[in-house]
Design a protein around this motif. Structure first.
Motif, PDB file in Angstrom:
ATOM      1  N   ALA A 109       0.795  -1.223   0.000  1.00  0.00           N
ATOM      2  CA  ALA A 109       0.000   0.000   0.000  1.00  0.00           C
ATOM      3  C   ALA A 109       0.830   1.276   0.000  1.00  0.00           C
ATOM      4  CB  ALA A 109      -0.957  -0.014   1.190  1.00  0.00           C
ATOM      5  N   GLY A 110       1.719   1.433   0.962  1.00  0.00           N
ATOM      6  CA  GLY A 110       2.514   2.653   1.049  1.00  0.00           C
ATOM      7  C   GLY A 110       3.435   2.871  -0.141  1.00  0.00           C
ATOM      8  N   PRO A 111       4.350   1.926  -0.414  1.00  0.00           N
ATOM      9  CA  PRO A 111       5.268   2.115  -1.544  1.00  0.00           C
ATOM     10  C   PRO A 111       4.557   2.280  -2.878  1.00  0.00           C
ATOM     11  CG  PRO A 111       6.056   0.360  -0.112  1.00  0.00           C
ATOM     12  CD  PRO A 111       4.678   0.711   0.358  1.00  0.00           C
ATOM     13  N   LEU A 112       3.511   1.484  -3.125  1.00  0.00           N
ATOM     14  CA  LEU A 112       2.834   1.555  -4.409  1.00  0.00           C
ATOM     15  C   LEU A 112       2.082   2.877  -4.573  1.00  0.00           C
ATOM     16  CD1 LEU A 112       2.434  -0.023  -6.976  1.00  0.00           C
ATOM     17  CD2 LEU A 112       0.393  -1.071  -5.994  1.00  0.00           C
ATOM     18  N   ALA A 113       1.496   3.385  -3.494  1.00  0.00           N
ATOM     19  CA  ALA A 113       0.834   4.690  -3.561  1.00  0.00           C
ATOM     20  C   ALA A 113       1.842   5.770  -3.933  1.00  0.00           C
ATOM     21  CB  ALA A 113       0.178   5.016  -2.224  1.00  0.00           C
ATOM     22  N   GLY A 114       3.071   5.645  -3.420  1.00  0.00           N
ATOM     23  CA  GLY A 114       4.114   6.604  -3.769  1.00  0.00           C
ATOM     24  C   GLY A 114       4.560   6.463  -5.209  1.00  0.00           C
ATOM     25  N   VAL A 115       4.741   5.219  -5.659  1.00  0.00           N
ATOM     26  CA  VAL A 115       5.162   4.971  -7.038  1.00  0.00           C
ATOM     27  C   VAL A 115       4.131   5.528  -8.015  1.00  0.00           C
ATOM     28  CG1 VAL A 115       5.556   3.179  -8.768  1.00  0.00           C
ATOM     29  CG2 VAL A 115       6.570   2.950  -6.493  1.00  0.00           C
ATOM     30  N   LEU A 116       2.848   5.341  -7.710  1.00  0.00           N
ATOM     31  CA  LEU A 116       1.767   5.811  -8.579  1.00  0.00           C
ATOM     32  C   LEU A 116       1.461   7.293  -8.367  1.00  0.00           C
ATOM     33  CD1 LEU A 116      -0.647   2.742  -8.312  1.00  0.00           C
ATOM     34  CD2 LEU A 116       1.031   3.236 -10.081  1.00  0.00           C
ATOM     35  N   LYS A 117       2.237   7.932  -7.478  1.00  0.00           N
ATOM     36  CA  LYS A 117       2.130   9.369  -7.212  1.00  0.00           C
ATOM     37  C   LYS A 117       0.721   9.795  -6.805  1.00  0.00           C
ATOM     38  CE  LYS A 117       6.039  10.525 -10.203  1.00  0.00           C
ATOM     39  NZ  LYS A 117       6.956  10.411  -9.066  1.00  0.00           N
ATOM     40  N   MET A 118       0.131   9.015  -5.919  1.00  0.00           N
ATOM     41  CA  MET A 118      -1.146   9.408  -5.334  1.00  0.00           C
ATOM     42  C   MET A 118      -0.947  10.690  -4.523  1.00  0.00           C
ATOM     43  SD  MET A 118      -3.466   7.311  -2.525  1.00  0.00           S
ATOM     44  CE  MET A 118      -3.932   6.039  -3.702  1.00  0.00           C
ATOM     45  N   PRO A 119      -1.834  11.678  -4.630  1.00  0.00           N
ATOM     46  CA  PRO A 119      -1.688  12.906  -3.827  1.00  0.00           C
ATOM     47  C   PRO A 119      -1.540  12.563  -2.346  1.00  0.00           C
ATOM     48  CG  PRO A 119      -3.405  13.192  -5.470  1.00  0.00           C
ATOM     49  CD  PRO A 119      -3.000  11.743  -5.529  1.00  0.00           C
ATOM     50  N   TYR A 120      -0.577  13.206  -1.691  1.00  0.00           N
ATOM     51  CA  TYR A 120      -0.258  12.805  -0.317  1.00  0.00           C
ATOM     52  C   TYR A 120      -1.434  12.999   0.629  1.00  0.00           C
ATOM     53  CZ  TYR A 120       2.063  12.236   4.136  1.00  0.00           C
ATOM     54  OH  TYR A 120       2.400  11.803   5.391  1.00  0.00           O
ATOM     55  N   TRP A 121      -2.235  14.052   0.416  1.00  0.00           N
ATOM     56  CA  TRP A 121      -3.349  14.293   1.341  1.00  0.00           C
ATOM     57  C   TRP A 121      -4.370  13.158   1.277  1.00  0.00           C
ATOM     58  CZ3 TRP A 121      -8.406  14.718  -0.224  1.00  0.00           C
ATOM     59  CH2 TRP A 121      -8.644  14.966  -1.582  1.00  0.00           C
ATOM     60  N   LYS A 122      -4.585  12.598   0.084  1.00  0.00           N
ATOM     61  CA  LYS A 122      -5.479  11.453  -0.046  1.00  0.00           C
ATOM     62  C   LYS A 122      -4.885  10.228   0.645  1.00  0.00           C
ATOM     63  CE  LYS A 122      -7.843  12.602  -4.380  1.00  0.00           C
ATOM     64  NZ  LYS A 122      -8.174  12.104  -5.738  1.00  0.00           N
ATOM     65  N   PHE A 123      -3.590  10.030   0.391  1.00  0.00           N
ATOM     66  CA  PHE A 123      -2.914   8.888   1.014  1.00  0.00           C
ATOM     67  C   PHE A 123      -2.950   9.001   2.536  1.00  0.00           C
ATOM     68  CE2 PHE A 123       0.957   7.375   3.071  1.00  0.00           C
ATOM     69  CZ  PHE A 123       0.880   6.018   2.785  1.00  0.00           C
ATOM     70  N   LEU A 124      -2.697  10.209   3.050  1.00  0.00           N
ATOM     71  CA  LEU A 124      -2.627  10.403   4.497  1.00  0.00           C
ATOM     72  C   LEU A 124      -3.968  10.107   5.158  1.00  0.00           C
ATOM     73  CD1 LEU A 124      -0.894  11.288   6.879  1.00  0.00           C
ATOM     74  CD2 LEU A 124      -1.648  13.639   6.467  1.00  0.00           C
ATOM     75  N   ILE A 125      -5.063  10.584   4.557  1.00  0.00           N
ATOM     76  CA  ILE A 125      -6.395  10.321   5.136  1.00  0.00           C
ATOM     77  C   ILE A 125      -6.669   8.825   5.200  1.00  0.00           C
ATOM     78  CG2 ILE A 125      -8.882  10.572   4.750  1.00  0.00           C
ATOM     79  CD1 ILE A 125      -8.303  13.320   3.543  1.00  0.00           C
ATOM     80  N   ALA A 126      -6.440   8.141   4.070  1.00  0.00           N
ATOM     81  CA  ALA A 126      -6.685   6.696   4.028  1.00  0.00           C
ATOM     82  C   ALA A 126      -5.735   5.943   4.953  1.00  0.00           C
ATOM     83  CB  ALA A 126      -6.547   6.185   2.597  1.00  0.00           C
ATOM     84  N   ASN A 127      -4.503   6.397   5.032  1.00  0.00           N
ATOM     85  CA  ASN A 127      -3.498   5.757   5.875  1.00  0.00           C
ATOM     86  C   ASN A 127      -3.864   5.855   7.347  1.00  0.00           C
ATOM     87  OD1 ASN A 127      -1.086   4.658   6.870  1.00  0.00           O
ATOM     88  ND2 ASN A 127      -0.030   6.630   6.767  1.00  0.00           N
ATOM     89  N   VAL A 128      -4.210   7.058   7.792  1.00  0.00           N
ATOM     90  CA  VAL A 128      -4.546   7.261   9.204  1.00  0.00           C
ATOM     91  C   VAL A 128      -5.808   6.493   9.585  1.00  0.00           C
ATOM     92  CG1 VAL A 128      -5.266   8.969  10.911  1.00  0.00           C
ATOM     93  CG2 VAL A 128      -3.387   9.495   9.356  1.00  0.00           C
ATOM     94  N   LEU A 129      -6.851   6.614   8.753  1.00  0.00           N
ATOM     95  CA  LEU A 129      -8.098   5.904   9.053  1.00  0.00           C
ATOM     96  C   LEU A 129      -7.889   4.393   9.036  1.00  0.00           C
ATOM     97  CD1 LEU A 129     -10.717   7.994   7.035  1.00  0.00           C
ATOM     98  CD2 LEU A 129     -10.309   8.006   9.498  1.00  0.00           C
ATOM     99  N   GLY A 130      -7.170   3.905   8.024  1.00  0.00           N
ATOM    100  CA  GLY A 130      -6.915   2.472   7.940  1.00  0.00           C
ATOM    101  C   GLY A 130      -6.095   1.961   9.113  1.00  0.00           C
ATOM    102  N   GLY A 131      -5.066   2.726   9.501  1.00  0.00           N
ATOM    103  CA  GLY A 131      -4.231   2.321  10.627  1.00  0.00           C
ATOM    104  C   GLY A 131      -5.006   2.250  11.928  1.00  0.00           C
ATOM    105  N   ILE A 132      -5.863   3.254  12.161  1.00  0.00           N
ATOM    106  CA  ILE A 132      -6.651   3.284  13.400  1.00  0.00           C
ATOM    107  C   ILE A 132      -7.654   2.137  13.437  1.00  0.00           C
ATOM    108  CG2 ILE A 132      -8.390   4.579  14.690  1.00  0.00           C
ATOM    109  CD1 ILE A 132      -6.980   7.146  13.780  1.00  0.00           C
TER     110      ILE A 132
END
Length: 216
Positions: free
Chosen positions: A127-150
């Motif tokens: 999830a993390g590396p591939l989102a970076g490779v595909l250049k997903m906007p960081y704000w979108k990644f951060l929201i999904a990352n925080v919610l998913g982690g919690i």
């Protein structure tokens, strides 16, 4: 030493650190059994009073969010060559079939692939590396990352801990059975994702194989 006495002697801090570090490294992109470690630690918290489930859940959540964020930055800087290098080093985890399956999930779900990927063993590594490779906007990644982690780390800890408390007396007498069950659960989810990756690869090869010409 009896297993129960040994479990009581395990320092709580070492459990918190182990969970946070293993989940963080797995989220970063290193294939480690984060789910197995978290489930085992939650069972341990249910049977050992010195391990605080709230601290355990917080450490697991922090490890998931921080690890995913570092993985995103590495993927953003490394790009596709990073996935190719990982495929050569860890073909069983980052082979072309695995990457193709993960990319298909990202194309279909977008930022939700980061969120739901937290609950799937193989996607949790990607999830993390591939989102970076595909250049997903960081704000979108951060929201999904925080919610998913919690939800994943906190929810898993709460669920397993609650079940463990209900069965506390049984678990105290047969703690090793709980650990074996956690191991089988994590291993089963990994094998399921591996089977799906092979199935998707076979379907893709069949679709790409040339159709033999017919002779009149």
């Amino acid at each position: 030493m009896h297993i129960q006495e040994w479990l009581e002697s395990v320092p709580a801090v070492s459990v918190y650190l182990l969970v946070g570090v293993v989940i963080g490294l797995e989220s970063l992109g290193i294939p480690l059994p984060g789910e197995i470690v978290l489930v085992s630690a939650a069972i341990l918290a249910a049977t050992q009073d010195h391990i605080n489930p709230f601290v355990l859940g917080a450490c697991a959540t922090a490890g998931a969010i921080i690890g995913d964020s570092i993985g995103y930055l590495i993927g953003r800087k490394g790009g596709q060559p990073l996935l190719q290098w990982a495929g050569r080093k860890f073909p069983k985890h980052f082979g072309p079939d695995h990457v193709a399956m993960a990319e298909a999930k990202f194309d279909k779900w977008g930022m939700w692939a980061v969120f739901f990927g937290r609950f799937i063993a193989l996607l949790r590594i990607f999830a993390g590396p591939l989102a970076g490779v595909l250049k997903m906007p960081y704000w979108k990644f951060l929201i999904a990352n925080v919610l998913g982690g919690i939800v994943w780390a906190g929810g898993t800890t709460a669920l397993i801990y609650s079940v463990g408390v209900v069965a506390e007396e049984w678990l105290k007498r047969f703690s090793w059975l709980g650990l074996v069950a956690a191991l089988l659960f994590g291993l089963g989810s990994f094998l399921l994702m591996k089977h799906r990756a092979k199935k998707a690869a076979a379907a893709r090869e069949a679709a790409e194989s040339p159709v033999p010409a017919t002779v009149d």
